[in-house]
Design a protein around this motif. Structure first.
Motif, short mmCIF file in Angstrom:
data_model
loop_
_atom_site.label_atom_id
_atom_site.label_comp_id
_atom_site.label_asym_id
_atom_site.label_seq_id
_atom_site.Cartn_x
_atom_site.Cartn_y
_atom_site.Cartn_z
N CYS A 175 4.87 -0.25 5.58
CA CYS A 175 5.40 0.32 4.33
C CYS A 175 6.24 1.56 4.62
O CYS A 175 7.32 1.73 4.07
CB CYS A 175 4.25 0.68 3.39
SG CYS A 175 3.52 -0.75 2.57
N CYS A 195 3.41 -5.50 4.81
CA CYS A 195 2.17 -4.76 4.56
C CYS A 195 0.98 -5.73 4.58
O CYS A 195 1.00 -6.76 3.93
CB CYS A 195 2.25 -4.08 3.18
SG CYS A 195 0.72 -3.22 2.73
N CYS A 254 0.81 -1.23 0.00
CA CYS A 254 0.00 0.00 0.00
C CYS A 254 0.84 1.28 0.00
O CYS A 254 0.41 2.32 -0.47
CB CYS A 254 -0.98 -0.01 1.17
SG CYS A 254 -0.26 0.50 2.75
N GLY A 255 2.04 1.21 0.57
CA GLY A 255 2.91 2.38 0.57
C GLY A 255 2.59 3.39 1.67
O GLY A 255 3.31 4.38 1.83
N ALA A 256 1.53 3.14 2.43
CA ALA A 256 1.09 4.15 3.40
C ALA A 256 1.01 3.63 4.83
O ALA A 256 0.99 4.42 5.77
CB ALA A 256 -0.27 4.69 2.98
N CYS A 257 0.94 2.32 5.01
CA CYS A 257 0.75 1.80 6.37
C CYS A 257 2.05 1.93 7.17
O CYS A 257 3.10 2.29 6.64
CB CYS A 257 0.28 0.34 6.32
SG CYS A 257 1.55 -0.82 5.78
ZN ZN Z 1 1.37 -1.13 3.51
#
Ligand code: ZN
Ligand code: ZN
Length: 337
Positions: A98, A106, A92-95
């Motif tokens: 990540c 993730c 996701c790049g946001a959690c």
């Molecule tokens: Zn993530």
């Protein structure tokens, strides 16, 4: 396009014609050149693990090929680039994971050849942001095993913190283990390789293992204790017994890294000795995009050697049988060129 498809967990894969997928937003279409066979693909095809893929699906998470088409908004790549499509297909790049350099953890991740179709096919669709760039000069037949076996063991050695004064035991010399031996050597450690097949131990020795132990004829725990005990043990063998032996072969403050995922999911570890000996047990799952780039970089610099045998995709079921019967020294790579 031709693809090897899992229709049911109790049936062989069928190699058949299926439609070429279309890349969506942020995705690319990759024409597969080579695709490695990992034990995870076999577990996926058999539905061995608690979280199962949903048939029909195409396994394969060591696909390497050429970007043929860009979906809308697919940035950072051009048609003609050679890329690798790894297990970590998307995160996701946001959690929290990540954002802190642990995208491999993730909870929203997609896994190539498991939750999305993989590389046992002439084409695969992949997230442009999560494919790995294969450096010029790296043979696609080498790049495929590096895409999972390589990055996974590179990361395992990294998390073990192995240093030049350490003794690292590698349990299980196959697609993963033969690379683990080399990464431990690159870290400067002395290496003891453990397996039950002499030809695999011969490979390990050629790749720089200082000691080899055939656990079929010798007790690996006693052999490693006689060397002073292991500071690190990395387990890439696919049954619980070597995990137990690896634990027992550690010296005080030893670190045990679980890498393989046996279908039989349990191992007994004593609490008392773990506490008194200050033992660390850590699980390590594949590697991040940066780890993959570093893995390729080491290979491009001539620091690693990949042992592999080529097959046609049509031989997929036969190849799975050979891996299950431990008849392959390291990695099988399907050559689709
Ligand atoms: Zn993530
Ligand atoms: Zn794998």
């Amino acid at each position: 396009m031709k693809a090897a498809v899992v229709h049911a967990f109790d049936r062989p894969l069928s190699v058949k014609d299926v439609p070429v997928p279309t890349p969506g937003d942020g995705e690319v279409l990759v024409r597969i050149e080579t695709s490695g066979l990992c034990h995870t693909d076999i577990h996926a095809a058999h539905g061995d693990w608690p979280v199962k893929p949903a048939p029909p699906f195409i396994p394969g998470h060591e696909g390497v090929g050429i970007v043929e088409r860009l979906g809308r908004g697919a940035a950072g790549l051009a048609e003609g680039d050679r890329v690798a499509v790894p297990w970590l297909g998307w995160a996701c790049g946001a959690c929290e994971y990540c954002a802190s350099g642990w995208e491999t953890l993730c909870e929203s991740q997609r896994n190539t050849g498991y939750s999305v179709n993989g590389g046992f096919a002439e084409y695969v669709v992949a997230s442009a942001a999560f494919v790995g760039r294969v450096p010029v000069g790296v043979d696609p037949l080498d790049a495929a095993p590096l895409t999972c076996a390589g990055v996974t063991t590179y990361k395992a050695v990294k998390v073990s913190g192995a240093r030049s004064s350490d003794l690292v035991a590698v349990y299980g010399i196959g697609g993963l283990g033969h690379l683990a031996v080399q990464y431990a050597r690159i870290a400067g450690a002395a290496v003891v390789a453990v397996d039950v097949v002499d030809s695999k131990l011969k490979v390990a020795h050629e790749l720089g293992a200082d000691y080899v132990v055939n656990a079929a004829c010798e007790d690996p725990v006693a052999a490693i204790k006689a060397l002073g005990g292991a500071d690190v043990a990395v387990v890439t063998a696919v049954s619980p017994k070597p995990f137990q032996q690896a634990y027992a072969s550690l010296r005080r403050r030893g670190r045990l890294v679980f890498v393989a995922l046996p279908a039989d999911n349990h191992v007994d570890i004593p609490i008392f000795e773990t506490v008194l000996n200050g033992i660390t047990v850590v699980g390590s799952i594949v590697g991040t995009r940066v780890d993959l780039a570093e893995t390729f970089e080491l290979h491009a610099r001539g620091q690693t050697r990949v042992i592999r045998e080529s097959r046609r995709l049509e031989q997929v079921n036969e190849a799975i049988g050979q891996v299950e019967r431990a008849e392959v020294d390291a990695r099988i790579v399907f050559d689709l060129r």
